[in-house]
Design a protein around this motif. Structure first.
Motif, PDB file in Angstrom:
ATOM      1  N   TYR A 121       0.948  -1.395  -0.088  1.00 51.74           N
ATOM      2  CA  TYR A 121       0.134  -0.236  -0.086  1.00 51.74           C
ATOM      3  C   TYR A 121       0.811   1.307  -0.119  1.00 51.74           C
ATOM      4  CZ  TYR A 121      -4.543   2.525   0.807  1.00 51.74           C
ATOM      5  OH  TYR A 121      -5.588   3.174   0.622  1.00 51.74           O
ATOM      6  N   ASP A 122       1.935   1.174   0.885  1.00 47.66           N
ATOM      7  CA  ASP A 122       2.869   2.434   0.943  1.00 47.66           C
ATOM      8  C   ASP A 122       3.642   2.726  -0.463  1.00 47.66           C
ATOM      9  OD1 ASP A 122       3.706   4.613   2.296  1.00 47.66           O
ATOM     10  OD2 ASP A 122       5.477   3.470   3.061  1.00 47.66           O
ATOM     11  N   LEU A 123       4.014   1.633  -1.083  1.00 38.25           N
ATOM     12  CA  LEU A 123       4.759   1.615  -2.534  1.00 38.25           C
ATOM     13  C   LEU A 123       3.792   2.031  -3.419  1.00 38.25           C
ATOM     14  CD1 LEU A 123       6.500  -1.721  -2.654  1.00 38.25           C
ATOM     15  CD2 LEU A 123       7.632   0.440  -2.798  1.00 38.25           C
ATOM     16  N   ARG A 124       2.478   1.936  -3.507  1.00 42.39           N
ATOM     17  CA  ARG A 124       1.586   2.142  -4.349  1.00 42.39           C
ATOM     18  C   ARG A 124       1.186   3.461  -4.106  1.00 42.39           C
ATOM     19  NH1 ARG A 124      -2.253  -2.063  -6.984  1.00 42.39           N
ATOM     20  NH2 ARG A 124      -2.403  -0.386  -8.461  1.00 42.39           N
ATOM     21  N   ARG A 181       8.522  16.003   6.244  1.00 42.06           N
ATOM     22  CA  ARG A 181       9.353  15.829   4.752  1.00 42.06           C
ATOM     23  C   ARG A 181      10.085  14.542   4.801  1.00 42.06           C
ATOM     24  NH1 ARG A 181      10.747  21.076   5.359  1.00 42.06           N
ATOM     25  NH2 ARG A 181      12.882  20.668   5.668  1.00 42.06           N
ATOM     26  N   TRP A 182      11.093  14.104   5.968  1.00 36.12           N
ATOM     27  CA  TRP A 182      11.582  13.065   6.189  1.00 36.12           C
ATOM     28  C   TRP A 182      10.978  11.824   6.708  1.00 36.12           C
ATOM     29  CZ3 TRP A 182      15.665  15.975   9.585  1.00 36.12           C
ATOM     30  CH2 TRP A 182      16.492  16.818   8.858  1.00 36.12           C
ATOM     31  N   MET A 183       9.868  12.222   7.714  1.00 33.25           N
ATOM     32  CA  MET A 183       9.131  11.006   8.391  1.00 33.25           C
ATOM     33  C   MET A 183       7.727  11.376   8.152  1.00 33.25           C
ATOM     34  SD  MET A 183      11.356   8.576   8.561  1.00 33.25           S
ATOM     35  CE  MET A 183      13.074   8.689   8.484  1.00 33.25           C
ATOM     36  N   GLY A 184       6.696  10.455   8.171  1.00 34.76           N
ATOM     37  CA  GLY A 184       5.384  10.873   8.473  1.00 34.76           C
ATOM     38  C   GLY A 184       4.811  10.057   9.579  1.00 34.76           C
ATOM     39  N   GLY A 185       3.599  10.554  10.117  1.00 28.71           N
ATOM     40  CA  GLY A 185       3.025   9.650  11.065  1.00 28.71           C
ATOM     41  C   GLY A 185       2.886   8.288  11.010  1.00 28.71           C
ATOM     42  N   GLY A 186       2.678   7.886   9.957  1.00 35.61           N
ATOM     43  CA  GLY A 186       2.603   6.509   9.661  1.00 35.61           C
ATOM     44  C   GLY A 186       3.961   5.681   9.997  1.00 35.61           C
ATOM     45  N   ILE A 233      10.018   9.267  -1.237  1.00 36.22           N
ATOM     46  CA  ILE A 233      10.119   7.881  -1.380  1.00 36.22           C
ATOM     47  C   ILE A 233       9.552   7.041  -0.198  1.00 36.22           C
ATOM     48  CG2 ILE A 233      11.848   5.923  -1.584  1.00 36.22           C
ATOM     49  CD1 ILE A 233      13.761   7.910  -3.129  1.00 36.22           C
ATOM     50  N   PRO A 234       8.693   6.123  -0.544  1.00 34.27           N
ATOM     51  CA  PRO A 234       8.156   5.742   0.616  1.00 34.27           C
ATOM     52  C   PRO A 234       9.037   4.812   1.651  1.00 34.27           C
ATOM     53  CG  PRO A 234       7.241   4.436  -1.267  1.00 34.27           C
ATOM     54  CD  PRO A 234       8.127   5.663  -1.491  1.00 34.27           C
ATOM     55  N   PHE A 235       9.121   5.175   2.935  1.00 36.27           N
ATOM     56  CA  PHE A 235      10.244   4.436   3.902  1.00 36.27           C
ATOM     57  C   PHE A 235       9.471   3.272   4.316  1.00 36.27           C
ATOM     58  CE2 PHE A 235      13.016   4.938   7.593  1.00 36.27           C
ATOM     59  CZ  PHE A 235      13.998   4.357   6.954  1.00 36.27           C
ATOM     60  N   GLY A 236       8.294   3.065   4.633  1.00 38.02           N
ATOM     61  CA  GLY A 236       7.637   2.131   5.129  1.00 38.02           C
ATOM     62  C   GLY A 236       7.916   0.595   4.697  1.00 38.02           C
ATOM     63  N   PRO A 237       8.150   0.380   3.287  1.00 40.45           N
ATOM     64  CA  PRO A 237       8.327  -1.042   2.863  1.00 40.45           C
ATOM     65  C   PRO A 237       9.794  -1.161   3.313  1.00 40.45           C
ATOM     66  CG  PRO A 237       7.486   0.460   1.117  1.00 40.45           C
ATOM     67  CD  PRO A 237       7.543   1.331   2.398  1.00 40.45           C
ATOM     68  N   PHE A 238      10.683  -0.196   3.398  1.00 39.09           N
ATOM     69  CA  PHE A 238      11.936  -0.538   4.086  1.00 39.09           C
ATOM     70  C   PHE A 238      12.059  -0.853   5.319  1.00 39.09           C
ATOM     71  CE2 PHE A 238      12.664   2.445   0.346  1.00 39.09           C
ATOM     72  CZ  PHE A 238      13.636   1.523  -0.332  1.00 39.09           C
ATOM     73  N   LEU A 239      11.400  -0.238   6.228  1.00 40.74           N
ATOM     74  CA  LEU A 239      11.143  -0.536   7.959  1.00 40.74           C
ATOM     75  C   LEU A 239      10.459  -1.856   7.963  1.00 40.74           C
ATOM     76  CD1 LEU A 239       9.584   3.153   9.033  1.00 40.74           C
ATOM     77  CD2 LEU A 239      12.032   1.975   9.521  1.00 40.74           C
ATOM     78  N   ILE A 240       9.505  -2.242   6.981  1.00 44.86           N
ATOM     79  CA  ILE A 240       8.833  -3.390   7.041  1.00 44.86           C
ATOM     80  C   ILE A 240       9.999  -4.615   6.935  1.00 44.86           C
ATOM     81  CG2 ILE A 240       7.310  -4.828   6.059  1.00 44.86           C
ATOM     82  CD1 ILE A 240       5.464  -2.344   5.913  1.00 44.86           C
ATOM     83  N   ALA A 241      10.708  -4.405   5.652  1.00 45.87           N
ATOM     84  CA  ALA A 241      11.803  -5.357   5.268  1.00 45.87           C
ATOM     85  C   ALA A 241      12.880  -5.525   6.449  1.00 45.87           C
ATOM     86  CB  ALA A 241      12.315  -4.816   3.848  1.00 45.87           C
TER      87      ALA A 241
END
Length: 266
Positions: A121-124, A181-186, A233-241
């Motif tokens: 979802y974050d990637l898309r 800009r660097w990090m979001g609430g999610g 650039i979505p950071f969520g996928p990297f955190l999850i990986a």
């Protein structure tokens, strides 16, 4: 016997992965993912049973809808294969011998499935939806309790609690300084959950992997001018990986790193 069970777990993962694709698309469309049959996202034709077979149906149809001929996203087989692989790795890392271990493994299956939904979802759409993210707190706490009970040591919970607050606080500070800009609430909520799930040491491994992987992807994109420094650039996928690698292999990675640098925890 263990091989047969592992294959069975993988098959369950394929089925769950197929369902996760439905969740991802319907969540974005604002629809209830538990109602209605699956349909082609292009022509809306209701899919038959054979068209719902994970991975095999996509290969047999050469990545296209059998009715309208339009391409079907590679997301479908990738999510199915990833879910199956992670379920099998999770099983092999637990190999439950007691009911308690089996329950913890089941909770981790839920966490893994939720993480996959969040990553895609974050990637898309560059968003980590609260509807998926916040409920993970419940199994995270349950896993924490389940792992502490056999040891009869309430202090086992201190590490994860500290990790959650510490890493969540750092990300909150980064978001505040950069004005989002660097990090979001999610991202802040996600790292809080990761801290609860992994504890201090494995969370450190997860963050290291996440930032290293993000840099490895972002720097070439900027150099090649496919992205600018101002692009998100979505950071969520990297955190999850990073979290999943740390969950599965955090202990040996940490042991190798500390040993390579001549550091001992004892």
């Amino acid at each position: 016997m263990q091989i047969a069970i592992t294959i069975f777990v993988g098959a369950i993962g394929l089925i769950v992965g197929s369902f996760l694709n439905v969740v991802i698309l319907r969540l974005h469309a604002g629809k209830q993912f538990a109602k209605g049959r699956s349909a082609c996202p292009r022509c809306k034709h209701t899919l038959g049973i054979l068209e719902l077979i994970p991975i095999l149906s996509w290969i047999a149809q050469r990545g296209r809808c059998r009715h309208c001929g339009k391409p079907v996203s590679i997301q479908y087989p990738l999510v199915e294969a990833l879910t199956a692989t992670l379920f099998m790795l999770a099983y092999l890392s637990h190999v439950p011998g007691t009911y308690g271990n089996l329950i913890v493994l089941g909770l981790w299956f839920y966490v893994i499935a939720s993480f996959i939904v969040l990553a895609v979802y974050d990637l898309r759409w560059y968003l980590l939806p609260d509807k998926v993210l916040l409920p993970i707190i419940i199994p995270a706490v349950a896993i924490l309790i389940g792992e502490a009970m056999p040891l009869a040591a309430p202090a086992v919970a201190y590490g994860p609690a500290i990790a959650a607050v510490l890493v969540g606080g750092v990300f909150y500070a980064l978001a505040a300084v950069s004005r989002g800009r660097w990090m979001g609430g999610g991202d802040i909520k996600l790292v809080f959950v990761i801290g609860l799930l992994l504890g201090l040491q494995k969370t450190a491994v997860a963050m290291f992997i996440a930032f290293l992987a993000a840099a490895a992807v972002a720097i070439p994109l900027v150099i090649s001018k496919r992205k600018s420094r101002k692009d998100s650039i979505p950071f969520g996928p990297f955190l999850i990986a990073g979290a999943l690698v740390a969950y599965l292999y955090g202990a040996p990675i940490l042991h190798w790193y500390l040993g390579a640098n001549g550091i001992s925890l004892f």
